[in-house]
Enzyme design. Structure first.
Site, PDB file in Angstrom:
ATOM      1  N   LYS A 174      35.877  28.641  47.662  1.00  0.00           N
ATOM      2  CA  LYS A 174      35.595  29.122  46.306  1.00  0.00           C
ATOM      3  C   LYS A 174      36.019  30.579  46.187  1.00  0.00           C
ATOM      4  CE  LYS A 174      31.565  27.705  47.408  1.00  0.00           C
ATOM      5  NZ  LYS A 174      30.122  27.421  47.486  1.00  0.00           N
ATOM      6  N   THR A 224      25.115  35.055  38.225  1.00  0.00           N
ATOM      7  CA  THR A 224      25.847  34.281  39.228  1.00  0.00           C
ATOM      8  C   THR A 224      24.931  33.720  40.314  1.00  0.00           C
ATOM      9  OG1 THR A 224      26.213  36.350  40.436  1.00  0.00           O
ATOM     10  CG2 THR A 224      27.997  35.602  38.989  1.00  0.00           C
ATOM     11  N   GLY A 226      23.024  31.468  42.483  1.00  0.00           N
ATOM     12  CA  GLY A 226      22.969  30.017  42.680  1.00  0.00           C
ATOM     13  C   GLY A 226      24.219  29.259  42.256  1.00  0.00           C
ATOM     14  N   THR A 227      25.316  29.961  41.985  1.00  0.00           N
ATOM     15  CA  THR A 227      26.533  29.250  41.558  1.00  0.00           C
ATOM     16  C   THR A 227      27.051  28.334  42.675  1.00  0.00           C
ATOM     17  OG1 THR A 227      27.720  31.269  42.145  1.00  0.00           O
ATOM     18  CG2 THR A 227      27.436  30.851  39.813  1.00  0.00           C
ATOM     19  N   GLY A 228      26.949  28.817  43.929  1.00  0.00           N
ATOM     20  CA  GLY A 228      27.459  28.017  45.050  1.00  0.00           C
ATOM     21  C   GLY A 228      26.678  26.726  45.217  1.00  0.00           C
ATOM     22  N   CYS A 229      25.347  26.835  45.163  1.00  0.00           N
ATOM     23  CA  CYS A 229      24.488  25.637  45.283  1.00  0.00           C
ATOM     24  C   CYS A 229      24.824  24.653  44.161  1.00  0.00           C
ATOM     25  CB  CYS A 229      23.014  26.008  45.155  1.00  0.00           C
ATOM     26  SG  CYS A 229      22.451  27.262  46.306  1.00  0.00           S
TER      27      CYS A 229
END
Ligand code: PLP
Length: 275
Positions: A174, A224, A226-229
Site C-alpha cells: 500500500k 487515516t 485504521g485505513t490498513g485494517c
C-alpha cells in the site's frame, strides 16, 4: 447464503482500527462478522498507550468454537503481538483448512507504538506468509519485512519479490505513505508539495510475476486511523463473496477511498474513517 468472515486481531477500544474496524467493514459488505482478540490495546485517535496481549490458549479458545460451528468463508489477521499467538494462528489455519486467508502484517501504529516484537515478526513471516492468499503491508511494514529502503517503484517491486521469496504468493504493497517520496511529489517542505490534484494514492498488487497498480485520488486529510485494517478487511469480505483477488483489491481500495472522504472527523488526533 450469508458469508461468514473471521478476524484475528487487536482490539482498539476507540473503534478506529483493529477488530472493530474489521467487523464494521465485514458488515458493510453484507458478511457476518466473527472475531478473536489477540491483544487489548489502550488507545484513542491521538496514540496507543499500552496493551495487554492474549495468550495462545485464549486465541485458540476463541477461534475453535467458531470454526467448529460456522463455515468461515474468509479470514484475516491483524495485530499478532507474540510468537506464541502467531504459531497458534498458523496451527488453527492449517488444522481447520481455512481458506481465503489475508495477512495484514501489522507492525507499528502511526503514532509509533510497536504492535509486535522483532522475534514475533520473524515468526510471522516464516509461519504465516506461506499460508496467506495475500499479505498487505504498507510501505513502512514492507521496508521492515524486506529489510530495505523503499524510495521508488523499482524498490517496491524488489520488496515484493523478497516477500514472495519468503513464501507469500501474492503481495499488496500500500503506497499511501509513498506520496512524498514519489517522483511527482519529491518535496522537501510542505510548501513545495505538488497540488493535491497532482498526487495519487497508489497500491501495488503482485500476483506471481504480474503487477497491478491501483490508483485513487489523493485526499489531503488526517483521517487515516485504521485505513490498513479496513482495506485488508474489505479484501477479506470480497474474497468471502467469491470475488477474484484483483476484483477484491479494486473494490476494497474504492471502499477505503470513500471511507476516508466521508470520515466522521472525530477525536483530537487521526480521525477514524467511515467503515
Ligand atoms: N491498533 C490496532 C489494534 C491495530 O490493529 C492497528 C493497525 O493495524 C493500529 C492500532 C494502528 O492503526 P493506525 O496506525 O492506522 O492508527
Amino acid at each position: 447464503m450469508t458469508k461468514i468472515c473471521l478476524t484475528i486481531a487487536g482490539l482498539d477500544p476507540s473503534g478506529g482500527a483493529g477488530i472493530i474496524a474489521d467487523i464494521q467493514t465485514f458488515s458493510a459488505f453484507g458478511c457476518f462478522a466473527t472475531a478473536s482478540i489477540t491483544s487489548i490495546t489502550f488507545q484513542n485517535t491521538t496514540g496507543v498507550f499500552g496493551a495487554i496481549h492474549q495468550t495462545a490458549e485464549s486465541v485458540r479458545g476463541q477461534v475453535e468454537p467458531i470454526v467448529a460451528d460456522f463455515e468461515i468463508a474468509a479470514l484475516k489477521t491483524g495485530m499478532l503481538p507474540t510468537r506464541e499467538v502467531i504459531e497458534e494462528v498458523a496451527r488453527l489455519v492449517q488444522s481447520n483448512n481455512l481458506k481465503n486467508f489475508v495477512v495484514d502484517p501489522v507492525v507499528r501504529s502511526t503514532s509509533g507504538f510497536d504492535l509486535i516484537d522483532d522475534e514475533a515478526l520473524k515468526v510471522l513471516i516464516e509461519k504465516l506468509f506461506p499460508l496467506a492468499d495475500i499479505v498487505t503491508p504498507n510501505l513502512p511494514e514492507a521496508e521492515r519485512i524486506a529489510n530495505m529502503k523503499i524510495e521508488n517503484e523499482t524498490n517496491i517491486e524488489q520488496a515484493a519479490k523478497i516477500m514472495q521469496s519468503y513464501g507469500a504468493k501474492n503481495v499488496l504493497i500500500k503506497g499511501g505513505h509513498f506520496e512524498v517520496k514519489s517522483k511527482k511529489a519529491k518535496v522537501k517542505s510542505k510548501d513545495q508539495r505538488p497540488k493535491t490534484e497532482d498526487r495519487t494514492a497508489k497500491d501495488f498488487l503482485f500476483i506471481g510475476n504480474e503487477k497491478h497498480i491501483f490508483e485513487a485520488e489523493w485526499i489531503e486529510t488526517t483521517a487515516t486511523h485504521g485505513t490498513g485494517c479496513t482495506l485488508a478487511a474489505a479484501v477479506t469480505a470480497n474474497l468471502a463473496l467469491g470475488k477474484s483477488l484483483i476484483e477484491a483489491v479494486e473494490i476494497a481500495k474504492k471502499f477505503v477511498t470513500r471511507a476516508i472522504k466521508t470520515a466522521p472527523n472525530i477525536g483530537k488526533g487521526h480521525s477514524p474513517i467511515n467503515h
